[in-house]
Design a protein around this motif. Sequence first.
Motif, PDB file in Angstrom:
ATOM      1  N   HIS A 115       0.859  -1.189   0.000  1.00 28.70           N
ATOM      2  CA  HIS A 115       0.000   0.000   0.000  1.00 28.70           C
ATOM      3  C   HIS A 115       0.896   1.240   0.000  1.00 28.70           C
ATOM      4  O   HIS A 115       1.896   1.280   0.710  1.00 28.70           O
ATOM      5  CB  HIS A 115      -0.901   0.020   1.241  1.00 28.70           C
ATOM      6  CG  HIS A 115      -1.913  -1.085   1.261  1.00 28.70           C
ATOM      7  ND1 HIS A 115      -3.250  -0.871   1.050  1.00 28.70           N
ATOM      8  CD2 HIS A 115      -1.782  -2.422   1.450  1.00 28.70           C
ATOM      9  CE1 HIS A 115      -3.908  -2.026   1.112  1.00 28.70           C
ATOM     10  NE2 HIS A 115      -3.033  -2.983   1.353  1.00 28.70           N
ATOM     11  N   THR A 116       0.513   2.237  -0.787  1.00 22.40           N
ATOM     12  CA  THR A 116       1.349   3.436  -0.937  1.00 22.40           C
ATOM     13  C   THR A 116       0.478   4.701  -0.887  1.00 22.40           C
ATOM     14  O   THR A 116      -0.698   4.668  -1.261  1.00 22.40           O
ATOM     15  CB  THR A 116       2.118   3.401  -2.269  1.00 22.40           C
ATOM     16  OG1 THR A 116       1.309   2.778  -3.275  1.00 22.40           O
ATOM     17  CG2 THR A 116       3.410   2.621  -2.146  1.00 22.40           C
ATOM     18  N   PRO A 117       1.077   5.816  -0.450  1.00 17.32           N
ATOM     19  CA  PRO A 117       0.338   7.083  -0.427  1.00 17.32           C
ATOM     20  C   PRO A 117       0.304   7.716  -1.815  1.00 17.32           C
ATOM     21  O   PRO A 117       0.929   7.206  -2.757  1.00 17.32           O
ATOM     22  CB  PRO A 117       1.158   7.935   0.552  1.00 17.32           C
ATOM     23  CG  PRO A 117       2.565   7.448   0.370  1.00 17.32           C
ATOM     24  CD  PRO A 117       2.462   5.969   0.055  1.00 17.32           C
ATOM     25  N   GLN A 118      -0.390   8.830  -1.933  1.00 14.78           N
ATOM     26  CA  GLN A 118      -0.512   9.512  -3.233  1.00 14.78           C
ATOM     27  C   GLN A 118       0.629  10.517  -3.442  1.00 14.78           C
ATOM     28  O   GLN A 118       0.540  11.379  -4.315  1.00 14.78           O
ATOM     29  CB  GLN A 118      -1.867  10.243  -3.340  1.00 14.78           C
ATOM     30  CG  GLN A 118      -3.084   9.493  -2.841  1.00 14.78           C
ATOM     31  CD  GLN A 118      -3.168   8.029  -3.249  1.00 14.78           C
ATOM     32  OE1 GLN A 118      -2.734   7.638  -4.334  1.00 14.78           O
ATOM     33  NE2 GLN A 118      -3.712   7.205  -2.376  1.00 14.78           N
ATOM     34  N   TRP A 119       1.692  10.408  -2.642  1.00 17.42           N
ATOM     35  CA  TRP A 119       2.820  11.328  -2.759  1.00 17.42           C
ATOM     36  C   TRP A 119       4.125  10.541  -2.647  1.00 17.42           C
ATOM     37  O   TRP A 119       4.130   9.382  -2.260  1.00 17.42           O
ATOM     38  CB  TRP A 119       2.771  12.417  -1.684  1.00 17.42           C
ATOM     39  CG  TRP A 119       2.405  11.930  -0.317  1.00 17.42           C
ATOM     40  CD1 TRP A 119       1.152  11.920   0.242  1.00 17.42           C
ATOM     41  CD2 TRP A 119       3.275  11.349   0.689  1.00 17.42           C
ATOM     42  NE1 TRP A 119       1.191  11.372   1.511  1.00 17.42           N
ATOM     43  CE2 TRP A 119       2.475  11.021   1.812  1.00 17.42           C
ATOM     44  CE3 TRP A 119       4.646  11.094   0.734  1.00 17.42           C
ATOM     45  CZ2 TRP A 119       3.004  10.449   2.965  1.00 17.42           C
ATOM     46  CZ3 TRP A 119       5.177  10.511   1.876  1.00 17.42           C
ATOM     47  CH2 TRP A 119       4.359  10.201   2.976  1.00 17.42           C
ATOM     48  N   ASN A 226      -7.230  10.301  -0.410  1.00 17.40           N
ATOM     49  CA  ASN A 226      -6.396  11.430  -0.841  1.00 17.40           C
ATOM     50  C   ASN A 226      -5.737  12.143   0.333  1.00 17.40           C
ATOM     51  O   ASN A 226      -4.823  12.942   0.123  1.00 17.40           O
ATOM     52  CB  ASN A 226      -7.249  12.413  -1.647  1.00 17.40           C
ATOM     53  CG  ASN A 226      -7.715  11.788  -2.956  1.00 17.40           C
ATOM     54  OD1 ASN A 226      -6.920  11.556  -3.863  1.00 17.40           O
ATOM     55  ND2 ASN A 226      -9.002  11.471  -3.048  1.00 17.40           N
ATOM     56  N   ALA A 227      -6.202  11.874   1.550  1.00 18.94           N
ATOM     57  CA  ALA A 227      -5.576  12.479   2.726  1.00 18.94           C
ATOM     58  C   ALA A 227      -4.116  12.034   2.799  1.00 18.94           C
ATOM     59  O   ALA A 227      -3.781  10.899   2.469  1.00 18.94           O
ATOM     60  CB  ALA A 227      -6.323  12.061   3.992  1.00 18.94           C
ATOM     61  N   ALA A 228      -3.253  12.935   3.251  1.00 24.76           N
ATOM     62  CA  ALA A 228      -1.812  12.657   3.237  1.00 24.76           C
ATOM     63  C   ALA A 228      -1.452  11.408   4.023  1.00 24.76           C
ATOM     64  O   ALA A 228      -0.518  10.689   3.668  1.00 24.76           O
ATOM     65  CB  ALA A 228      -1.042  13.862   3.770  1.00 24.76           C
ATOM     66  N   ALA A 229      -2.202  11.116   5.092  1.00 24.69           N
ATOM     67  CA  ALA A 229      -1.859   9.982   5.958  1.00 24.69           C
ATOM     68  C   ALA A 229      -2.401   8.660   5.439  1.00 24.69           C
ATOM     69  O   ALA A 229      -2.095   7.608   6.005  1.00 24.69           O
ATOM     70  CB  ALA A 229      -2.389  10.230   7.369  1.00 24.69           C
ATOM     71  N   LYS A 230      -3.211   8.681   4.391  1.00 25.29           N
ATOM     72  CA  LYS A 230      -3.867   7.466   3.903  1.00 25.29           C
ATOM     73  C   LYS A 230      -3.060   6.822   2.770  1.00 25.29           C
ATOM     74  O   LYS A 230      -2.253   7.476   2.110  1.00 25.29           O
ATOM     75  CB  LYS A 230      -5.272   7.789   3.401  1.00 25.29           C
ATOM     76  CG  LYS A 230      -6.250   8.222   4.505  1.00 25.29           C
ATOM     77  CD  LYS A 230      -6.603   7.051   5.409  1.00 25.29           C
ATOM     78  CE  LYS A 230      -7.715   7.391   6.379  1.00 25.29           C
ATOM     79  NZ  LYS A 230      -9.037   7.488   5.763  1.00 25.29           N
ATOM     80  N   THR A 231      -3.353   5.546   2.544  1.00 25.54           N
ATOM     81  CA  THR A 231      -2.683   4.798   1.479  1.00 25.54           C
ATOM     82  C   THR A 231      -3.720   4.028   0.672  1.00 25.54           C
ATOM     83  O   THR A 231      -4.855   3.840   1.110  1.00 25.54           O
ATOM     84  CB  THR A 231      -1.668   3.784   2.057  1.00 25.54           C
ATOM     85  OG1 THR A 231      -2.368   2.861   2.891  1.00 25.54           O
ATOM     86  CG2 THR A 231      -0.588   4.477   2.855  1.00 25.54           C
ATOM     87  N   THR A 232      -3.295   3.590  -0.509  1.00 24.62           N
ATOM     88  CA  THR A 232      -4.146   2.798  -1.405  1.00 24.62           C
ATOM     89  C   THR A 232      -3.343   1.583  -1.859  1.00 24.62           C
ATOM     90  O   THR A 232      -2.120   1.663  -2.005  1.00 24.62           O
ATOM     91  CB  THR A 232      -4.544   3.641  -2.641  1.00 24.62           C
ATOM     92  OG1 THR A 232      -5.148   4.852  -2.194  1.00 24.62           O
ATOM     93  CG2 THR A 232      -5.520   2.910  -3.547  1.00 24.62           C
TER      94      THR A 232
END
Length: 298
Positions: A115-119, A226-232
């Motif tokens: 799982h990875t963040p959007q940044w 999309n929150a900085a602390a979240k991952t997908t």
Amino acid sequence: MTPITEVEGRRLALSNLDKVLYPATGTTKGEVLHYYAATVAGALLAHLYDRPVSFLRYPDGPDGQRFFTKNPPPGTPGWVRTAAVPRHEGEHARQVLVQDLASLVWAANLVVEFHTPQWRADAPGMADRLVFDLDPGAPASVVECCVVALWLRERLAADGLLAYGKTSGSKGLHLLVPLEPTPSGQVSAYAKGLAVEAAGALPELVVHRMTRALRPGKVFVDFSQNAAAKTTATPYTLRARTEPTVSAPVTWGEIEGCRAPGELVFLAGDMTARLERYGDLLAPLINPNQARPLPVDH
């Protein structure tokens, strides 16, 4: 005896290769490692590169214990890269970066979802992609998610944004949009606005609030990742499901033509042929020339 293998000059001890991780298909840990190392390594590494990884570990298969970790697992080799990632009130913690094949095989040996963040690690909280997680509430399925995805594609296109799809590897669909780096808070606000708009345009089909009671028969347009602390779930990761399902990139033709849930279920064994046929359908996400600015006047 634990077999030792050498990957790009790194010696790795691989354990329990004959262990069946997915009883429904008889898929072993050795086959999972082969999937990551030989089938999808090139495409997957491009999507993992420079992104702090969170792991969902399921060492005894999907029916066993699962635990989600952002910290480097115990015994992480010194050569595996890590990055300082902001956590709470100015604190930083280190997270693994899977930058090469040896790191990928080491991580896969732990039996993980990626799982990875959007940044990216060099710009925490500056999103270079937007994500919608389309999550169906039974009896709705991925078929309804596809209808919602098509609406969102048109709405995003009206703002000059290009969307790309992948299966979640579970029941739903993920839409991803390459962006010029933008603060995560702004991306979240824009994504929330579109989720609310979708619920207004497709009231019989869409909910934008998490409340479970609202969700049967509808598609929850989850903008929260999309929150900085979240991952997908990272493209091409296996999921801890009964079968070795993949969070697999799909074409818009497949989304438009989807009439039954099984049409958008892809297993580890399907991916060699898909990559040969399509290449990496999500390559535009990591091509800076494809990135577009978030509309200012939303």
